[in-house]
Motif scaffolding. Structure first.
Motif, PDB file in Angstrom:
ATOM      1  N   LYS A 184      23.976 -70.904 -43.227  1.00 57.69           N
ATOM      2  CA  LYS A 184      22.907 -69.905 -43.112  1.00 57.69           C
ATOM      3  C   LYS A 184      23.349 -68.708 -42.259  1.00 57.69           C
ATOM      4  O   LYS A 184      23.019 -67.561 -42.547  1.00 57.69           O
ATOM      5  N   THR A 185      24.096 -68.992 -41.186  1.00 57.72           N
ATOM      6  CA  THR A 185      24.444 -67.936 -40.230  1.00 57.72           C
ATOM      7  C   THR A 185      25.887 -67.448 -40.343  1.00 57.72           C
ATOM      8  O   THR A 185      26.197 -66.337 -39.895  1.00 57.72           O
ATOM      9  N   GLY A 186      26.749 -68.301 -40.900  1.00 59.00           N
ATOM     10  CA  GLY A 186      28.167 -67.945 -40.951  1.00 59.00           C
ATOM     11  C   GLY A 186      28.854 -68.055 -39.602  1.00 59.00           C
ATOM     12  O   GLY A 186      29.989 -67.604 -39.426  1.00 59.00           O
ATOM     13  N   ILE A 187      28.174 -68.699 -38.652  1.00 58.92           N
ATOM     14  CA  ILE A 187      28.703 -68.810 -37.281  1.00 58.92           C
ATOM     15  C   ILE A 187      29.097 -70.260 -36.997  1.00 58.92           C
ATOM     16  O   ILE A 187      28.249 -71.159 -37.049  1.00 58.92           O
ATOM     17  N   PRO A 188      30.368 -70.525 -36.674  1.00 56.44           N
ATOM     18  CA  PRO A 188      30.799 -71.898 -36.380  1.00 56.44           C
ATOM     19  C   PRO A 188      30.251 -72.388 -35.041  1.00 56.44           C
ATOM     20  O   PRO A 188      29.706 -71.620 -34.248  1.00 56.44           O
TER      21      PRO A 188
END
Length: 528
Positions: free
Chosen positions: A145-149
């Motif tokens: 959803k965020t593309g943030i690991p």
């Protein structure tokens, strides 16, 4: 921003605002280099109060989306890297302290961990997520959803393993860790895993939750050794800034030789600097009951080894047999290795030998012995202060009596038939002297080596310096004569206060009789 999900930078802010702050942000450069690689899982197991949690708070502040830490990291070591802002506050962070949850929810610790994480998720994502799914699937959903690991930090990860005998609970907990660090989903969402523990990772049959972690321990921590504990240069600087004697600080808190670096217990050093007083601060914040548990185990040679180390020696230890579990100690080497990991022994990896690292730890052994099973040894240690006082007062006859008592006590453990062995007895007899003196054995002086030189420490109150010479089957007068003729008192050249010359002789008459004599003189030549 939540408690467990994307925490703010309050922890690191408090550290930086403290009266004493030592910059360890160089660790972040190491972490940045493994971020998102196949080497992105690290486990740090060091003794308590060695900076593991400090590092966790720093990692929060640096990576978490929950705060803006730009100003916080200005003028720090990591800031010298021109690329240091590239990862700052760019990651979803989960930070757990397992011990704080375990204290209240021992029976359902895993469920509570997931519950608390999901509560934080709900505050951010509301009903967009299906909280009935596994935690790894939910993390994967957030990543998509965020593309943030994610950066996942777990303090005291081994709390459940160390404290529970419930195999089902341990299995459930390890499955939870597997979902965070070893599941198919985690290969995508996990940028970094940082976990801390007291002991290295226990190898549990058929459980592979943590076998992808690179470990950094009290035995070997290269290349991040310097970030856990204070280095000698850091302590020297602190002593100058706070007007504390470096040699005294070194005697009290140095001794942990890790990857060739002399590391100091940071909590104890900070307490000493703040209070302007040397004391056993670490012992007061960490249970020392485990010392008695391990040193009194019925393994051949263990008691001998403990006494050798307490008298200033080193003993060889095979650290490879230890199963990283305090409940499965099966040998002398296991017991000693456990004490190394707990910080109660130092370890020289080149020599493969263990030793008592400093005076602070020696006092922990003293306290443990006085409440444990070695009653005779505890009784002998209890007279150490009296022996030191009687020596300073020049009461030679009483000194001889007390040395003989020590000799008789330790004779069942160590062999006493020469001057070298007698020096081990003296080290134990003056067990508490390092609190007040820099005690040097075999110190080069004049035409040879003085057996013992006692140099008063700064901030220890008025005490005379002392040169002690030992003799076997001769006389205490002969010992005094040797000090003068060989000018051993020259070891204190430039010392402008009272110096005592102490001669002690051990005379063996037959195999059974032991007898000690002592002569004490005040050396006055410096006044002439």
């Amino acid at each position: 921003m939540g408690v467990y999900f994307n925490p703010n930078n309050e922890s690191f802010t408090r550290d930086k605002n403290s009266k004493i702050y030592v910059d360890k942000t160089g660790l972040l450069e190491f972490l940045n280099n493994i971020l998102g690689t196949n080497s992105n899982c690290i486990a740090v197991s060091h003794a308590r109060r060695f900076g593991k949690s400090h590092a966790a708070g720093m990692i929060d502040a640096y990576y978490s989306l929950g705060s803006d830490s730009t100003k916080l990291f200005e003028n720090t070591q990591i800031a010298s890297n021109p690329d240091y802002k590239r990862n700052m506050n760019k990651y979803n962070v989960i930070h757990l302290d397992i011990s704080s949850i375990w204290d209240f929810y021992k029976d359902n610790v895993v469920e509570k961990i997931v519950e608390y994480i999901f509560k934080d998720f709900k505050n951010v994502f509301g009903d967009e997520l299906d909280y009935q799914d596994s935690i790894s699937y939910v993390l994967m959903t957030i990543y998509k959803k965020t593309g943030i690991p994610f950066v996942i930090i777990i303090d005291e990860w081994d709390c459940v393993i160390r404290n529970s005998e419930d195999k089902e609970l341990i299995h459930k907990y390890l499955q939870f860790l597997h979902s965070l660090f070893k599941s198919e989903e985690s290969k995508a969402f996990l940028a970094l895993a940082y976990i801390t523990g007291i002991l290295p990772i226990k190898k549990i049959k058929d459980e592979s939750a943590l076998n992808n972690f690179e470990e950094f321990t009290m035995l070997k921590s290269r290349p991040i050794t310097e970030y856990y504990g204070f280095t000698e240069d850091e302590v020297r600087t602190l002593c100058k800034e706070h007007g504390m004697d470096f040699e005294s600080t070194k005697a009290w808190y140095n001794g942990y030789l890790i990857d060739g670096k002399h590391m100091y217990n940071p909590n104890s050093v900070v307490m000493a600097m703040n209070r302007k007083d040397f004391d056993s601060y670490w012992r007061n914040t960490s249970s020392f009951g485990s010392i008695n548990t391990f040193i009194t185990m019925n393994y051949a040679g263990l008691k001998d080894d403990i006494m050798t180390m307490l008298s200033g020696g080193m003993v060889r230890v095979n650290t490879n047999t230890f199963q990283n579990d305090l409940s499965s100690i099966a040998s002398k080497d296991d017991a000693l290795t456990a004490l190394i990991h707990l910080g109660y022994l130092g370890y020289d990896a080149d020599k493969k030998k263990a030793y008592v690292p400093n005076y602070e730890v020696a006092t922990a052994f003293e306290a443990a012995l006085q409440t444990g099973e070695w009653t005779e040894i505890a009784k002998a240690i209890s007279i150490c202060d009296e022996l030191l006082d009687e020596t300073i007062e020049g009461n030679a006859d009483r000194v001889a009596e007390l040395v003989e008592l020590s000799h008789d006590t330790y004779t069942s453990v160590l062999k006493y038939n020469d001057e070298n062995s007698l020096s081990c007895v003296l080290t134990m007899a003056y067990f508490t002297a390092p609190a007040y003196y820099n005690v040097i054995r075999e110190m080069p002086a004049g035409k040879g080596f003085a057996d013992f030189v006692f140099i008063p420490r700064a901030n220890a109150g008025y005490r005379p310096a002392m040169v002690v010479e030992l003799k076997y089957n001769k006389s205490a007068d002969t010992a005094i004569k040797q000090i003068k003729e060989n000018r051993y008192q020259g070891a204190l050249a430039g010392y402008r206060d009272k110096i005592l010359l102490v001669g002690i002789n051990y005379e063996a008459e037959g195999k059974e009789k032991k007898h000690h004599t002592c002569v004490i003189e005040e050396w006055q030549s410096f006044l002439n």
